[in-house]
Write a protein that holds these residues in place. Structure first.
Motif, mmCIF file in Angstrom:
data_model
loop_
_atom_site.group_PDB
_atom_site.id
_atom_site.type_symbol
_atom_site.label_atom_id
_atom_site.label_comp_id
_atom_site.label_asym_id
_atom_site.label_seq_id
_atom_site.Cartn_x
_atom_site.Cartn_y
_atom_site.Cartn_z
ATOM 1 N N ARG A 231 0.826 -1.222 0.000
ATOM 2 C CA ARG A 231 0.000 0.000 0.000
ATOM 3 C C ARG A 231 0.845 1.251 0.000
ATOM 4 O O ARG A 231 0.387 2.319 -0.366
ATOM 5 C CB ARG A 231 -0.944 -0.012 1.203
ATOM 6 N N MET A 232 2.062 1.170 0.467
ATOM 7 C CA MET A 232 3.011 2.278 0.286
ATOM 8 C C MET A 232 4.420 1.812 0.623
ATOM 9 O O MET A 232 4.620 0.894 1.417
ATOM 10 C CB MET A 232 2.656 3.511 1.107
ATOM 11 N N ALA A 233 5.404 2.462 -0.019
ATOM 12 C CA ALA A 233 6.813 2.149 0.233
ATOM 13 C C ALA A 233 7.539 3.455 0.480
ATOM 14 O O ALA A 233 7.284 4.462 -0.201
ATOM 15 C CB ALA A 233 7.415 1.434 -0.974
ATOM 16 N N ARG A 234 8.423 3.457 1.480
ATOM 17 C CA ARG A 234 9.144 4.699 1.818
ATOM 18 C C ARG A 234 10.432 4.306 2.538
ATOM 19 O O ARG A 234 10.574 3.179 3.019
ATOM 20 C CB ARG A 234 8.259 5.548 2.724
ATOM 21 N N MET A 235 11.369 5.249 2.606
ATOM 22 C CA MET A 235 12.616 5.025 3.348
ATOM 23 C C MET A 235 12.395 5.434 4.813
ATOM 24 O O MET A 235 11.629 6.358 5.094
ATOM 25 C CB MET A 235 13.726 5.881 2.718
ATOM 26 N N SER A 236 13.094 4.765 5.727
ATOM 27 C CA SER A 236 13.062 5.156 7.146
ATOM 28 C C SER A 236 14.310 5.975 7.487
ATOM 29 O O SER A 236 15.412 5.648 7.031
ATOM 30 C CB SER A 236 13.016 3.909 8.032
ATOM 31 N N GLY A 237 14.146 6.996 8.315
ATOM 32 C CA GLY A 237 15.285 7.788 8.804
ATOM 33 C C GLY A 237 16.126 8.302 7.653
ATOM 34 O O GLY A 237 15.624 8.756 6.625
ATOM 35 N N SER A 238 17.440 8.194 7.841
ATOM 36 C CA SER A 238 18.361 8.659 6.799
ATOM 37 C C SER A 238 18.764 7.499 5.886
ATOM 38 O O SER A 238 19.693 7.623 5.097
ATOM 39 C CB SER A 238 19.594 9.283 7.459
ATOM 40 N N GLY A 239 18.053 6.370 6.005
ATOM 41 C CA GLY A 239 18.306 5.226 5.139
ATOM 42 C C GLY A 239 19.459 4.377 5.642
ATOM 43 O O GLY A 239 20.054 4.675 6.665
ATOM 44 N N ALA A 240 19.784 3.292 4.935
ATOM 45 C CA ALA A 240 19.194 2.922 3.672
ATOM 46 C C ALA A 240 17.991 1.988 3.811
ATOM 47 O O ALA A 240 17.442 1.566 2.798
ATOM 48 C CB ALA A 240 20.272 2.198 2.849
ATOM 49 N N THR A 241 17.533 1.662 5.035
ATOM 50 C CA THR A 241 16.413 0.737 5.168
ATOM 51 C C THR A 241 15.132 1.393 4.660
ATOM 52 O O THR A 241 14.836 2.543 4.997
ATOM 53 C CB THR A 241 16.232 0.314 6.642
#
Ligand SMILES: C[C@@](CO)(OP(=O)(O)O)[C@H](O)COP(=O)(O)OP(=O)(O)OC[C@H]1O[C@@H](n2ccc(N)nc2=O)[C@H](O)[C@@H]1O
Ligand SMILES: Nc1ncnc2c1ncn2[C@@H]1O[C@H](COP(=O)(O)OP(=O)(O)O)[C@@H](O)[C@H]1O
Length: 272
Positions: A231-241
């Motif tokens: 339903r949605m995709a996004r990066m967490s924090g400063s990445g890279a996860t």
């Protein structure tokens, strides 16, 4: 002496708006944070002199000396302890591994000694206060202003880290603008559909500079978005996860299976 076992969950920034910059260079944030059911495990026993053993599948490369945030947390509490840190979370990955470890130690020592945690552990890292709160919250300021949020639905989630470390400071430096708009106000008691609709309208302002530094993050986002039921995709924090959100546990688990690649860390988890 008593041995204490503590769990240090992964932190996920579902949104991360950078709204300004202080004179000392730190950035002002507006971020909805939730916590996963995957994380590091810590066992701690008070001692005359501190010691640290790092184990676990993600332990390689994690510092074992006084720079490790768990030892800095023990120092901050004016204590000494023998600690075993079992690393399951990738380091320097935008999911707060080190900060969550530090918060788990601060909270264990606070409970054991009755001493307060100085400044909510902010001196150990901007993410430590929210990790110390340990539940869904909106984080503002540079991380010191933590307002718990009740009534969010549990989210089925996949976390994917492509095995590249992203230094937080460098990603902040790559921001084109520091004065981006704050989050819209979060609807009260949203159900899954309402929360997704709201999340889709918010951002992670660090995604663009992180992708510029490590283009593989863009690939990860595309691969997550292409999984069934995402339903949605996004990066967490400063990445890279990066994370994907799903309506059901079965969808999140199936997506985790499809996202396995050599060198990638992938976990199906529940956020609360
Ligand atoms: C970006 C965030 C979002 O939750 O998460 P991560 O990517 O680290 O997980 C955090 O704000 C990170 O927190 P934390 O990792 O504890 O940061 P710190 O050690 O205090 O800071 C590392 C560096 O990031 C920059 N920094 C950090 C926080 C902030 N509000 N403004 C900043 O500019 C500074 O350059 C600082 O030197
Ligand atoms: N307990 C710890 N676990 C992981 N990294 C740690 C720890 N203590 C110190 N570090 C250092 O902190 C840096 C940031 O790690 P981490 O907190 O996992 O990342 P992030 O802030 O991106 O979520 C790493 O590069 C690592 O060298």
């Amino acid at each position: 002496m008593e041995t204490i076992e503590a769990f240090a969950p992964a932190k996920v920034n579902l949104t991360l708006h950078v709204t300004g910059q202080r004179e000392d260079g730190y950035h002002l944030l507006d971020s909805l944070v939730m916590f996963a059911d995957v994380g590091d495990r810590i066992s701690l026993r008070r001692a005359d002199k501190s010691s640290l053993t790092v184990t676990g599948p993600m332990g390689q490369g994690v510092p074992t000396g006084p720079e490790n945030l768990v030892l800095r947390a023990v120092d901050l509490m004016g204590e000494a302890a023998d600690i075993t840190l079992e690393k399951h979370l990738p380091a320097a990955a935008g999911i707060g591994g080190g900060s969550s470890d530090a918060a788990a130690v601060l909270s264990a020592l606070r409970d054991l000694t009755g001493k307060p945690v100085p400044d909510q552990g902010l001196s150990l890292g901007a993410d430590v206060p929210v990790c110390l709160a340990g539940k869904a919250a909106i984080m503002r300021g540079i991380g010191e202003d933590v307002a718990p949020v009740d009534g969010l639905p549990e989210l089925h989630c996949v976390l994917v880290n492509p095995g590249v470390a992203v230094p937080t400071g460098a990603v902040f430096k790559g921001l084109a603008r520091k004065d981006n708009p704050a989050m819209d106000s979060l609807p009260a008691q949203p159900d899954f559909a309402a929360l997704i609709t709201w999340l889709q309208r918010q951002r992670n302002d660090l995604e663009r500079p992180a992708i510029a530094a490590q283009p593989v993050i863009g690939e990860v986002l595309q691969e997550i978005a292409a999984t069934d039921g995402c339903r949605m995709a996004r990066m967490s924090g400063s990445g890279a996860t990066c994370f994907g959100l799903y309506a059901t546990e079965a969808q999140a688990k199936a997506a985790a299976g499809r996202l396995q690649r050599d060198g990638w860390w992938v976990a199906a988890t529940r956020l609360s």
